[in-house]
Motif scaffolding. Structure first.
Motif, PDB file in Angstrom:
ATOM      1  N   LEU A 153       3.155 -10.542  12.583  1.00 43.59           N
ATOM      2  CA  LEU A 153       3.418 -11.890  13.062  1.00 43.59           C
ATOM      3  C   LEU A 153       4.870 -12.260  12.792  1.00 43.59           C
ATOM      4  N   GLU A 154       5.428 -11.656  11.759  1.00 42.11           N
ATOM      5  CA  GLU A 154       6.864 -11.696  11.512  1.00 42.11           C
ATOM      6  C   GLU A 154       7.391 -10.274  11.640  1.00 42.11           C
ATOM      7  N   GLU A 155       8.530 -10.115  12.269  1.00 47.31           N
ATOM      8  CA  GLU A 155       9.108  -8.787  12.482  1.00 47.31           C
ATOM      9  C   GLU A 155       9.963  -8.402  11.275  1.00 47.31           C
ATOM     10  N   PRO A 156       9.584  -7.349  10.552  1.00 45.99           N
ATOM     11  CA  PRO A 156      10.411  -6.931   9.411  1.00 45.99           C
ATOM     12  C   PRO A 156      11.820  -6.565   9.854  1.00 45.99           C
ATOM     13  N   THR A 157      12.785  -6.881   9.015  1.00 42.96           N
ATOM     14  CA  THR A 157      14.158  -6.476   9.282  1.00 42.96           C
ATOM     15  C   THR A 157      14.339  -4.989   8.998  1.00 42.96           C
ATOM     16  N   SER A 158      13.718  -4.533   7.933  1.00 41.58           N
ATOM     17  CA  SER A 158      13.717  -3.100   7.604  1.00 41.58           C
ATOM     18  C   SER A 158      12.575  -2.830   6.649  1.00 41.58           C
ATOM     19  N   GLY A 159      12.315  -1.539   6.423  1.00 42.10           N
ATOM     20  CA  GLY A 159      11.220  -1.138   5.554  1.00 42.10           C
ATOM     21  C   GLY A 159      10.070  -0.553   6.336  1.00 42.10           C
ATOM     22  N   ARG A 160       9.042  -0.180   5.631  1.00 38.07           N
ATOM     23  CA  ARG A 160       7.913   0.539   6.217  1.00 38.07           C
ATOM     24  C   ARG A 160       6.605  -0.049   5.707  1.00 38.07           C
ATOM     25  N   ILE A 161       5.655  -0.228   6.630  1.00 34.23           N
ATOM     26  CA  ILE A 161       4.322  -0.719   6.281  1.00 34.23           C
ATOM     27  C   ILE A 161       3.303   0.220   6.904  1.00 34.23           C
ATOM     28  N   VAL A 162       2.335   0.668   6.102  1.00 32.82           N
ATOM     29  CA  VAL A 162       1.263   1.545   6.567  1.00 32.82           C
ATOM     30  C   VAL A 162      -0.067   0.870   6.253  1.00 32.82           C
ATOM     31  N   VAL A 163      -0.960   0.804   7.228  1.00 34.21           N
ATOM     32  CA  VAL A 163      -2.279   0.195   7.044  1.00 34.21           C
ATOM     33  C   VAL A 163      -3.337   1.195   7.493  1.00 34.21           C
ATOM     34  N   GLY A 164      -4.197   1.587   6.572  1.00 35.36           N
ATOM     35  CA  GLY A 164      -5.273   2.513   6.910  1.00 35.36           C
ATOM     36  C   GLY A 164      -4.785   3.838   7.458  1.00 35.36           C
ATOM     37  N   GLY A 165      -3.628   4.288   6.972  1.00 40.05           N
ATOM     38  CA  GLY A 165      -3.086   5.552   7.433  1.00 40.05           C
ATOM     39  C   GLY A 165      -2.279   5.460   8.708  1.00 40.05           C
ATOM     40  N   HIS A 166      -2.154   4.275   9.271  1.00 39.76           N
ATOM     41  CA  HIS A 166      -1.420   4.084  10.526  1.00 39.76           C
ATOM     42  C   HIS A 166      -0.141   3.300  10.270  1.00 39.76           C
ATOM     43  N   GLU A 167       0.942   3.773  10.836  1.00 43.71           N
ATOM     44  CA  GLU A 167       2.219   3.077  10.727  1.00 43.71           C
ATOM     45  C   GLU A 167       2.132   1.716  11.418  1.00 43.71           C
ATOM     46  N   ALA A 168       2.459   0.673  10.686  1.00 48.87           N
ATOM     47  CA  ALA A 168       2.434  -0.677  11.258  1.00 48.87           C
ATOM     48  C   ALA A 168       3.812  -1.136  11.710  1.00 48.87           C
ATOM     49  N   SER A 195      -1.070   8.439   2.755  1.00 44.97           N
ATOM     50  CA  SER A 195      -1.293   7.077   2.296  1.00 44.97           C
ATOM     51  C   SER A 195      -2.744   6.798   1.971  1.00 44.97           C
ATOM     52  N   ILE A 196      -3.670   7.512   2.613  1.00 43.80           N
ATOM     53  CA  ILE A 196      -5.081   7.251   2.361  1.00 43.80           C
ATOM     54  C   ILE A 196      -5.823   8.568   2.454  1.00 43.80           C
ATOM     55  N   GLY A 197      -6.716   8.790   1.512  1.00 45.68           N
ATOM     56  CA  GLY A 197      -7.355  10.095   1.396  1.00 45.68           C
ATOM     57  C   GLY A 197      -8.317  10.391   2.515  1.00 45.68           C
ATOM     58  N   PRO A 198      -8.782  11.636   2.627  1.00 41.77           N
ATOM     59  CA  PRO A 198      -9.664  12.045   3.715  1.00 41.77           C
ATOM     60  C   PRO A 198     -11.006  11.341   3.685  1.00 41.77           C
ATOM     61  N   ASN A 199     -11.421  10.832   2.535  1.00 43.30           N
ATOM     62  CA  ASN A 199     -12.692  10.128   2.443  1.00 43.30           C
ATOM     63  C   ASN A 199     -12.504   8.616   2.496  1.00 43.30           C
ATOM     64  N   GLY A 200     -11.295   8.180   2.854  1.00 33.21           N
ATOM     65  CA  GLY A 200     -11.043   6.750   2.969  1.00 33.21           C
ATOM     66  C   GLY A 200     -10.674   6.094   1.659  1.00 33.21           C
ATOM     67  N   ASP A 201     -10.443   6.911   0.594  1.00 34.24           N
ATOM     68  CA  ASP A 201     -10.059   6.314  -0.670  1.00 34.24           C
ATOM     69  C   ASP A 201      -8.547   6.263  -0.770  1.00 34.24           C
ATOM     70  N   GLY A 202      -8.039   5.820  -1.905  1.00 31.87           N
ATOM     71  CA  GLY A 202      -6.594   5.772  -2.081  1.00 31.87           C
ATOM     72  C   GLY A 202      -6.012   4.468  -1.601  1.00 31.87           C
ATOM     73  N   ASP A 203      -4.723   4.477  -1.272  1.00 31.83           N
ATOM     74  CA  ASP A 203      -4.002   3.273  -0.890  1.00 31.83           C
ATOM     75  C   ASP A 203      -4.210   2.983   0.587  1.00 31.83           C
ATOM     76  N   ILE A 204      -4.844   1.863   0.879  1.00 33.05           N
ATOM     77  CA  ILE A 204      -5.109   1.516   2.277  1.00 33.05           C
ATOM     78  C   ILE A 204      -3.942   0.728   2.876  1.00 33.05           C
ATOM     79  N   VAL A 205      -3.146   0.065   2.015  1.00 30.29           N
ATOM     80  CA  VAL A 205      -1.926  -0.606   2.447  1.00 30.29           C
ATOM     81  C   VAL A 205      -0.772  -0.095   1.595  1.00 30.29           C
ATOM     82  N   VAL A 206       0.302   0.316   2.257  1.00 30.22           N
ATOM     83  CA  VAL A 206       1.508   0.769   1.571  1.00 30.22           C
ATOM     84  C   VAL A 206       2.697   0.022   2.168  1.00 30.22           C
ATOM     85  N   ILE A 207       3.421  -0.706   1.328  1.00 30.86           N
ATOM     86  CA  ILE A 207       4.629  -1.407   1.745  1.00 30.86           C
ATOM     87  C   ILE A 207       5.793  -0.806   0.974  1.00 30.86           C
ATOM     88  N   ASP A 208       6.803  -0.376   1.715  1.00 29.62           N
ATOM     89  CA  ASP A 208       7.916   0.357   1.106  1.00 29.62           C
ATOM     90  C   ASP A 208       9.244  -0.241   1.570  1.00 29.62           C
TER      91      ASP A 208
END
Length: 255
Positions: free
Chosen positions: A64-79, A6-19
């Protein structure tokens, strides 16, 4: 779980991914499969009519709201997921609400230093120095000793931005931060948000301020009935929209 892609080794790329983000309240589906990627340093502005799911989407990012389904990644960490450390997640994500939510019994300085001391564990001197730096960034160092009741609504919201920024998050979320302000106070908050963008902060902004979206956004996302109807540059979405639903919205907001 770390999302290595989701995010490259130098901190570039997608910092937030919602799927495939979905959110339901009983039988009412508010978010219907949101897919969104945000690159580091970008300002993504989410627009659409009231009730389209914009704020719910934002609140799902920091749980703050609990997703019913799906995936969120922030800064390379699963949210998303049951074993997420929510405190650690929320240190990576700053949020400014439409309701300002300052502590009325604490000064501007005290509001900014509270999390620096309680969450990060800084000493009083360290927290004060860092808080003053961020109050200066929002133009309010001279109001450090003022209580919220002594500040205008715009000044209070700027303290809220300083409070969130002082934790040095990876992403800043703004949920209609000017909607509760008198019209003459909106500009001072928007100017601070422009400055926040210029400092390189990644921002996801829900707003009805179309001029701000046109001027500041790297990408505009148009939501309608819980789905992303279109996304693109401000020119594509807000200036020369091809979709008739978006054209109707843009025409209405100009009137």
């Amino acid at each position: 779980m770390i999302a290595q892609d989701s995010i490259g080794p130098n901190g570039d790329g997608d910092i937030v991914v919602i799927d495939g983000l979905r959110k339901s309240y009983g039988a009412v589906e508010v978010l219907r499969g949101i897919d969104l990627k945000v690159k580091k340093g970008d300002a993504v502005v989410i627009v659409g009519s009231s009730g389209s799911g914009k704020s719910t989407c934002l609140r799902c990012i920091n749980r703050l709201e609990e997703p019913t389904s799906g995936r969120i990644v922030v800064g390379g960490h699963e949210a998303t997921g049951k074993n997420v450390d929510l405190n650690a997640l929320r240190r990576r994500i700053g949020m400014v609400f439409q309701s300002i939510n300052l502590y009325p019994h604490k000064t501007a300085l005290g509001n900014v230093t509270l999390a620096l001391r309680k969450v990060i564990g800084l000493s009083k001197a360290e927290a004060d120095a860092k808080a003053l730096k961020h109050l200066e960034l929002v133009g309010l160092a001279h109001k450090a000793d003022s209580y919220p009741a002594q500040l205008s609504g715009g000044q209070q919201q700027r303290v809220g931005i300083a409070r969130a920024m002082a934790l040095e998050p990876q992403v800043m979320l703004f949920d209609e931060p000017t909607s509760a302000l008198d019209p003459e106070l909106v500009g001072e908050v928007l100017n601070v948000m422009v400055r926040t963008k210029e400092l390189g902060m990644t921002m996801i902004v829900v707003t009805h301020e179309m001029q701000f979206a046109r001027d500041v956004a790297d990408r505009v996302v148009f939501m309608d009935h819980g789905s992303v109807l279109a996304q693109g540059t401000p020119e594509e979405i807000l200036v020369s929209p091809q979709n008739p639903r978006i054209r109707e919205f843009v025409t209405r907001t100009k009137s």
